[in-house]
Design an enzyme around this catalytic site. Structure first.
Site, PDB file in Angstrom:
ATOM      1  N   LYS A 107       0.865  -1.178   0.000  1.00 13.86           N
ATOM      2  CA  LYS A 107       0.000   0.000   0.000  1.00 13.86           C
ATOM      3  C   LYS A 107       0.893   1.217   0.000  1.00 13.86           C
ATOM      4  O   LYS A 107       2.013   1.192   0.503  1.00 13.86           O
ATOM      5  CB  LYS A 107      -0.880   0.005   1.253  1.00 13.86           C
TER       6      LYS A 107
HETATM    7  N1  GLU Z   1      -7.158  -0.317  -2.953  1.00  9.29           N
HETATM    8  C1  GLU Z   1      -7.897  -1.513  -3.178  1.00  9.29           C
HETATM    9  C2  GLU Z   1      -7.882  -2.406  -1.944  1.00  9.29           C
HETATM   10  O1  GLU Z   1      -7.689  -1.944  -0.857  1.00  9.29           O
HETATM   11  C3  GLU Z   1      -7.489  -2.226  -4.450  1.00  9.29           C
HETATM   12  C4  GLU Z   1      -6.067  -2.633  -4.554  1.00  9.29           C
HETATM   13  C5  GLU Z   1      -5.669  -3.141  -5.936  1.00  9.29           C
HETATM   14  O2  GLU Z   1      -6.547  -3.202  -6.789  1.00  9.29           O
HETATM   15  O3  GLU Z   1      -4.502  -3.432  -6.108  1.00  9.29           O
HETATM   16  O4  GLU Z   1      -8.130  -3.580  -2.018  1.00  9.29           O
END
Ligand code: GLU
Length: 418
Positions: A107
């Site tokens: 993240k």
């Molecule tokens: N931000 C989204 C999550 O928390 C998607 C992450 C992604 O698609 O890589 O799952």
């Protein structure tokens, strides 16, 4: 690892410790599984429109690299910190493992208020962040995607910045791009659609009829609004929704199409004429069959867990329920929780499809995407439900155990290098 200290990181660690106890993971393996493999903090100077220079802080945490590249969103929010991002990266790891995706979790984020930046400033900030991240990312290293405060346009700028640096177009560096640039059809709707699918599935398990059910949605962004529409398609009446500015309530049900238009024009749901105002605190304790927290972490806490009045708690956000609240919900025993790493997994599942399509330069139809998405969600839901029933444990503990166990086994089998 004090650098990650933050309430959300402590919460992710607390959850992990419960799982590790349940799985009886030896002490020596715990630290290896828990702490991020690597993380990066960058200073991001950009020129503001008034000619001044401002330096923002950017982060990226890659939780583990055992199963393939890392994967996860990029968040633009005032309160982003390294610790918060580390917790979200850890959850991405368990989410990808639960759904069988060949990724570790990651993240990233920039501490900024995207609503207070012009489009030009946002673009410069995004390009600068991407430039700083170049030694750290790649289609086989770490792939970003949208999260709170970011969208397809941000992904397009990232893809362009990375591609300009490489000297050729690299669509697979990010997912959640516009479809015209190699994005996948159905990616934008994927998280909300998955939430709707899993709620409908849970209603079946509980023997309940969606046509007489009501839902409350906290957070009316990309995930919450699509989840609301998806539930409406199954016949559910949406009685209350909220955004950062406040909430609205109409026990007869909100007209989602009118609300969509209102929200597009005013950029808020507040003031919608066919509803009464409610505060965020009131919204969470509104009587309903289905409560969908689709905003930020730590919304359901020991302060309100006793008052929540729903049959299903569908965690569309990451980490909306604290471990203390979890203990209260478990003791109450009247609420079926669809835990975050399962409930909102639709987003990263279709991100994976997008990455695969980009690597092959071969694109799928929307029905192929949706069909494959529902198959994966169905498998993860069934495995979680079966484990939860067999071991008499909560759905959260079951989902986390499946995810953590897979990463643990992969690490064990690969062994230690050197
Ligand atoms: N931000 C989204 C999550 O928390 C998607 C992450 C992604 O698609 O890589 O799952």
């Amino acid at each position: 690892m004090d650098i990650y200290d933050h309430p959300t990181f402590r919460m992710a660690c607390q959850q992990f410790d419960l799982v590790a106890d349940f799985l009886q993971i030896p002490e020596a393996e715990r630290a290896r599984l828990k702490f991020p493999k690597r993380s990066m903090t960058v200073a991001l100077p950009i020129k503001r429109d008034d000619g001044s220079t401002e330096v923002f802080s950017g982060y990226r945490v890659q939780h583990h690299l055992t199963l393939g590249p890392t994967k996860g969103g990029l968040r633009y929010h005032r309160e982003v910190t390294l610790g918060e991002v580390a917790a979200l990266a850890m959850w991405m790891s368990w989410k990808c493992a639960l759904t069988g995706l060949p990724y570790g979790g990651a993240k990233g984020g920039i501490a900024c208020d995207p609503h207070k930046l012009s489009a030009g400033e946002l673009e410069r900030l995004t390009r600068r962040y991407t430039q700083e991240m170049i030694p750290f990312i790649g289609p086989q290293v770490d792939i970003m995607a949208p999260d709170v405060g970011t969208n397809e346009q941000v992904m397009a700028w990232m893809m362009d910045s990375y591609s300009m640096h490489m000297g050729h177009t690299v669509p697979s560096i990010v997912t959640g791009k516009p479809v015209g640039l190699g994005g996948s059809v159905g990616r934008r709707e994927a998280t909300g659609r998955g939430v709707g699918y899993l709620i409908n599935r849970t209603m079946d398990v509980l023997g309940r009829d969606t046509n007489t059910a009501t839902a409350v949605v906290q957070g009316y962004g990309n995930v919450g609004s699509v989840a609301a529409f998806s539930l409406a398609k199954y016949g559910v009446r949406i009685v209350a929704v909220s955004d950062v500015n406040g909430g609205i309530y109409n026990p007869k049900g909100l007209d989602l199409w009118k609300l969509e238009k209102y929200n597009a024009e005013r950029r808020t749901v507040v003031g919608f004429p066919e509803a009464d105002p409610v505060t965020n605190d009131q919204l969470l304790v509104t009587p309903c069959d289905i409560l969908v927290p689709a905003a930020l972490e730590r919304q359901i806490t020991k302060a309100n867990a006793g008052q929540i009045q729903c049959r299903i708690l569908a965690e569309a956000a990451n980490g909306p329920t604290t471990p203390e609240a979890d203990a209260i919900l478990e003791q109450r025993g009247d609420i079926f929780v669809i835990p975050d790493i399962l409930c909102n997994a639709g987003g990263v599942i279709v991100s994976y499809f997008e990455w695969v399509q980009d690597l092959q330069s071969f694109f799928w139809t929307e029905s192929e995407v949706v069909d494959k998405l529902f198959r994966i969600l169905e498998g993860a839901f069934t495995q979680t439900l079966n484990l939860s029933r067999k071991q008499k444990i909560s759905m959260r503990l079951a989902a986390l155990s499946l995810g953590v166990r897979r990463v643990q086994e992969a690490k064990r089998t690969r062994g230690l290098f050197p």
